[in-house]
Design an enzyme around this catalytic site. Structure first.
Site, short mmCIF file in Angstrom:
data_model
loop_
_atom_site.label_atom_id
_atom_site.label_comp_id
_atom_site.label_asym_id
_atom_site.label_seq_id
_atom_site.Cartn_x
_atom_site.Cartn_y
_atom_site.Cartn_z
N TYR A 85 0.82 -1.22 0.00
CA TYR A 85 0.00 0.00 0.00
C TYR A 85 0.85 1.27 0.00
O TYR A 85 0.35 2.36 -0.24
CB TYR A 85 -0.94 0.03 1.21
CG TYR A 85 -1.99 -1.06 1.22
CD1 TYR A 85 -2.10 -1.98 0.18
CD2 TYR A 85 -2.89 -1.18 2.27
CE1 TYR A 85 -3.04 -2.98 0.20
CE2 TYR A 85 -3.84 -2.19 2.30
CZ TYR A 85 -3.91 -3.08 1.26
OH TYR A 85 -4.86 -4.07 1.28
N LYS A 126 3.79 -15.63 2.04
CA LYS A 126 3.67 -16.37 0.77
C LYS A 126 5.10 -16.70 0.33
O LYS A 126 5.57 -16.32 -0.74
CB LYS A 126 2.93 -15.48 -0.25
CG LYS A 126 2.54 -16.17 -1.53
CD LYS A 126 1.40 -17.15 -1.38
CE LYS A 126 1.11 -17.81 -2.71
NZ LYS A 126 0.28 -19.02 -2.59
N ASP A 171 -2.68 -18.57 1.75
CA ASP A 171 -3.85 -19.29 1.22
C ASP A 171 -4.33 -20.36 2.19
O ASP A 171 -5.53 -20.57 2.37
CB ASP A 171 -3.57 -19.88 -0.18
CG ASP A 171 -2.10 -20.16 -0.46
OD1 ASP A 171 -1.28 -19.92 0.44
OD2 ASP A 171 -1.79 -20.63 -1.55
N ASP A 222 -5.08 -7.09 5.93
CA ASP A 222 -6.31 -6.38 5.56
C ASP A 222 -7.38 -7.39 5.17
O ASP A 222 -8.53 -7.36 5.64
CB ASP A 222 -5.96 -5.45 4.39
CG ASP A 222 -7.03 -4.43 4.08
OD1 ASP A 222 -8.04 -4.40 4.81
OD2 ASP A 222 -6.87 -3.66 3.12
N ASP A 245 -10.82 -9.03 7.54
CA ASP A 245 -12.23 -8.97 7.11
C ASP A 245 -12.83 -10.37 7.08
O ASP A 245 -13.99 -10.58 7.44
CB ASP A 245 -12.36 -8.31 5.73
CG ASP A 245 -12.61 -6.81 5.82
OD1 ASP A 245 -12.15 -6.21 6.81
OD2 ASP A 245 -13.25 -6.25 4.91
#
Ligand code: NAD
Length: 362
Positions: free
Chosen positions: A142, A188, A220, A244, A248
């Protein structure tokens, strides 16, 4: 007399609605403890842009940098979707986080037994779920440079240096020491060099915490396991974008985004805000759930002002609210009249003001 100055950035959409209830509860706690709290309202997001031409006006930033803690509602305005990225409401929040230096974002997800039915998952999967997501907040994709749009090509950059990983890892290990003693570090590493550095650095920091177990997991796999066996997690440590998305996802465990608080911590004043956004679909209807914002006030007391008993008073009030079956529309049971945002605020404020016995253990 103990005095605190809290900057309040209500923001957009349901931000002002939930923040109003959160500040009422904050005031009630201050009354109970005999503290003087000065609330300093400032603009952020679309509301700020409309009034001043900036999503984070200089006055708001200056006030936030010079206070005891910042309480925020939410930013986001669908009418501003076309404006350049730098002017968007979200840019104001990203700048605020960066300037406050709040590199560690703590997002607890606890399933209160009385609210387990609000989740679409089976109650037996949710039994005992108490996860703390520690998300790196001021680095990664970001913020990375270079970035930009070049016609039909677009670039964002994922970058971390070891010192950024070390400091957020320490926050996670410290938290795990006082909880279940397990850190699951998410990356990852099978594909990304940045994740390989992440894994190496977290492994190195883990040696400072011999009583905490460390588990590495690919993002994942975590996405799947968070839903399939959420009670297996204690502290989840991850970088900005993975955090992020996973936080959620974890909101589904609790039943509604509206229930979840967060604390963003660094060296200076902390930033406390519910996990949800401005929810334009329900803004102005008086039906938003203010519990995430109210629990953010509890985190503000615990981490921002180091007043753990005040935090407990609020958290116990929310437990009591859940047990009494007080619910806003997002978590209401079929056929039940839901409480409005302000009615929920009334109930919590009342409990905080009049709590006795276990609720008011201070
Ligand atoms: P959102 O979190 O605003 O809403 C997602 C869904 O959850 C909606 O259906 C909404 O009605 C519901 N919801 C959210 N909070 C609720 C609450 N307190 N009570 C009841 N229901 C609630 O996410 P979105 O719709 O993807 O984004 C809307 C805007 O918010 C966008 O502009 C986005 O950029 C912004 N946003 C801001 C933040 C922030 O301020 N930290 C976080 C996420 C999204």
């Amino acid at each position: 007399m103990t005095r605190y100055r809290i900057v309040v950035l209500a923001g957009d959409g349901i931000g002002p609605e939930v923040t109003e209830q959160a500040t009422r509860v904050l005031g009630a706690v201050a009354d109970r403890f005999g503290w003087q709290v000065e609330l300093v309202p400032q603009l952020i997001g679309g509301a700020a842009y409309r009034a001043t031409g900036s999503a984070l006006p200089p006055d708001a930033l200056a006030a936030a940098l010079d206070c005891d803690a910042v309480l925020m509602g939410a930013v986001g305005d669908p009418l501003m979707d076309g404006v350049p990225r730098e002017a968007r409401p979200e840019a104001g929040l990203l700048t605020l986080r960066k300037r406050l230096g709040v590199f560690a974002n703590l997002r607890p997800v606890r399933v209160r037994p009385a609210l387990a039915t609000a989740s679409p998952l089976r109650p037996e999967v949710l039994h005992g779920v108490d996860v703390l997501i520690v998300r790196e907040l001021t680095g990664g994709l970001y913020y990375g440079e270079p970035r930009g749009r070049y016609g039909n090509r677009a670039v964002n950059t994922l970058t971390y240096d070891a010192s950024e990983i070390e400091r957020v890892a320490r926050v996670a290990f410290e938290a795990a020491k006082g909880r279940g003693g397990l850190v699951t570090s998410v990356d990852k590493a099978n594909v990304l060099e940045v994740s390989q550095l992440w894994r190496e650095t977290v492994t190195k920091i883990a040696r400072e915490y011999p009583t905490v177990r460390l588990d590495h997991q690919l993002v994942d796999t975590t996405a799947m396991r968070l839903i399939a066996s959420p009670s297996a997690f204690d502290v989840v440590l991850t970088e900005n974008m993975f955090g992020d998305i996973l936080s959620d996802e974890a909101a589904v465990l609790a039943g509604s985004l509206g229930l979840l608080p967060s604390a963003s911590l660094g060296e200076g004043p902390g930033l406390f805000e519910p996990v949800h956004g401005s929810a334009p679909d329900i803004a102005g209807k008086g039906i938003a759930n203010p519990i995430g914002a109210i629990l953010s006030v509890a985190m503000l007391f615990r981490f921002g002002l180091k007043q753990a008993q005040a935090a407990e008073l609020i958290e116990h009030a929310i437990d009591e609210i859940a047990d009494r079956g007080c619910r806003t529309a997002d978590i209401a049971r079929h056929g039940e009249r839901p409480l409005s945002t302000s009615e929920m605020g009334d109930r919590v404020t009342d409990l905080v003001l009049h709590a006795q016995g276990a609720l008011a253990r201070h």
